[in-house]
Scaffold this motif. Sequence first.
Motif, PDB file in Angstrom:
ATOM      1  N   ASP A  48      31.426 -53.396 -15.107  1.00 20.38           N
ATOM      2  CA  ASP A  48      31.779 -52.431 -16.135  1.00 20.38           C
ATOM      3  C   ASP A  48      31.363 -51.010 -15.804  1.00 20.38           C
ATOM      4  N   ASP A  84      40.258 -52.978 -14.975  1.00 17.26           N
ATOM      5  CA  ASP A  84      40.406 -53.419 -16.359  1.00 17.26           C
ATOM      6  C   ASP A  84      41.904 -53.590 -16.641  1.00 17.26           C
ATOM      7  N   GLU A 117      43.098 -62.304 -22.600  1.00 19.67           N
ATOM      8  CA  GLU A 117      42.410 -61.245 -23.352  1.00 19.67           C
ATOM      9  C   GLU A 117      41.235 -61.820 -24.132  1.00 19.67           C
ATOM     10  N   ARG A 122      38.427 -63.170 -21.135  1.00 17.77           N
ATOM     11  CA  ARG A 122      37.847 -62.321 -20.081  1.00 17.77           C
ATOM     12  C   ARG A 122      36.708 -61.446 -20.598  1.00 17.77           C
ATOM     13  N   PRO A 123      35.705 -61.183 -19.726  1.00 19.58           N
ATOM     14  CA  PRO A 123      34.661 -60.213 -20.058  1.00 19.58           C
ATOM     15  C   PRO A 123      35.257 -58.803 -20.084  1.00 19.58           C
ATOM     16  N   ALA A 124      34.674 -57.936 -20.873  1.00 21.31           N
ATOM     17  CA  ALA A 124      35.175 -56.566 -20.997  1.00 21.31           C
ATOM     18  C   ALA A 124      35.106 -55.847 -19.652  1.00 21.31           C
ATOM     19  N   GLY A 125      36.167 -55.073 -19.349  1.00 18.63           N
ATOM     20  CA  GLY A 125      36.174 -54.258 -18.134  1.00 18.63           C
ATOM     21  C   GLY A 125      36.610 -54.976 -16.886  1.00 18.63           C
ATOM     22  N   THR A 126      36.957 -56.256 -16.986  1.00 16.94           N
ATOM     23  CA  THR A 126      37.398 -57.003 -15.805  1.00 16.94           C
ATOM     24  C   THR A 126      38.911 -57.194 -15.850  1.00 16.94           C
TER      25      THR A 126
END
Length: 513
Positions: free
Chosen positions: A104, A159, A181, A184-188
């Motif tokens: 991130d 992202d 959506e 997934r982890p944020a920013g990946t």
Amino acid sequence: MSTELLINATPYEIRIALVEHGNLVEFYLEQPREKGLVGNIYRGKVVRVLSGMQAAFVDIGLERTGFLYVDDVHITTDDFEKRLAKSDRPEDCGGGCCGNETPDSLCRRTPGLNIGDLLSEGQDILVQICKEPLGTKGARLTCNITLPCRNLVFMPMTDHIGISRKIEDENVRKQLRQDIETLRPAGTGFIVRTVAENATNEDLEADMEFLLHTWGEIQDIAVKAPVPSLVYEDLDITLRVVRDIFSPEVERVVVDDLKTFNRVQHFVETFAPKLQGRVHLSDSPIPLFDSHGVEMDINRALDKKIWLRCGGYIIIETTEALTVIDVNTGRYVGKSGLEETIFKTNMEAVKEIAYQLRLRNIGGIIIVDFIDMDEEIHRDEVFSAFKEAAKKDKSRINILRVSEFGLVQMTRKRNREDLRHMMCEPCLYCHGDGMLKSGRTICYEIFRKVEREAKKASADNVVLRVHQRVAAMMLKEEASTIDYLQGSTGKQIIIEPVKDVHLEKYEILWGRE
């Protein structure tokens, strides 16, 4: 007939063939001594920054340095802001690599920055090979790391959610995007592969967990790894092809080696358990490729001239910069008229060219010289047929329309060496030129040297040690020239044929008995 994946594995070579309706359509080859490098991740050192080329050379521990283009460089947000604060000017920012940072904190290259703003000589950097070394060129590198699995491709630096274009159902695409959506982890970033069209949410989650765990291990290793060194090695050719190609459309995977069969079975059991029953061990006494007629197809795939069923043919010529394909009517004379004969030959050539590009894995710039067609409607039909025939190809292809001269310009993405480079090497005699001096040219070259050196030589005779073919020409067709030289130089000329010598090599020995 069925679609089959045939795996011929030996300690010295692994060969894999994809056969559709009895025809070899894709061929993969790997020798353990020359293992493929695409997908491997390295911790390297920038050894040279070339502002004029907007690129850098990176030492990753291979024989040749890798090539990193400016658009494939990432920098961390934190590092960029620190450098910007020190200089107050973007031009002075040296940039840092995305390699050892958390996902991130990563960003794409800032528009407007040059390679010198992002990288500096001596800098450590985490890179992945995206193109094999070809000829004298080093590997193409990228900081945009990607980790493929069965259903997903993980992009820790981006992202973004992407869906394979070959998944055409809009409802399926929408559902897959929502699933990713949510998971997934944020920013990946993730790309959903074609094979995931019928995957369950549990399948996607399992792949995602595996990829995130793998990326965490890569980051941990990269922090401690020396520079330069290998941080992560991609799957070998066998498991990579099974991962990328083995789908519900493939009815059987046949392996002729027990150890390889067990590895494939274990891999399929882990990532595609529903397909496990399609993996078979060959028990035939006949070699696998021989029993399926593949051996002959492989040898034909190296030919420069390919005959069409109608009697026409195509010629495939490869150069350093591009590949040229020429279409000819050959023995085909048609029935109703010249224009119709040309059109039918070109239409048949379209299918064969698309097939050969895929089979031989020809990439880069490709020029196809179709036979000139006077009618525009025929040129349009050939173009449409070409685009349709190329749809089966997994590589990204861009085809321009047929010009008035019958030329088609196209590109095909190249990620690995083509069949010709994998199985062949430049001729030891012509060094890849494809041409040698003619026997007569060599004769006259020798005659001129004899005339020049005779004025300085005190010996009464000269021995010409030449290739047998050149010697035969001198003694027969050029016998009168030999008589002329003996008279003009006053020297006796003795011709000595040599069996094992290059056609263009020779010796001129003065005063030898």
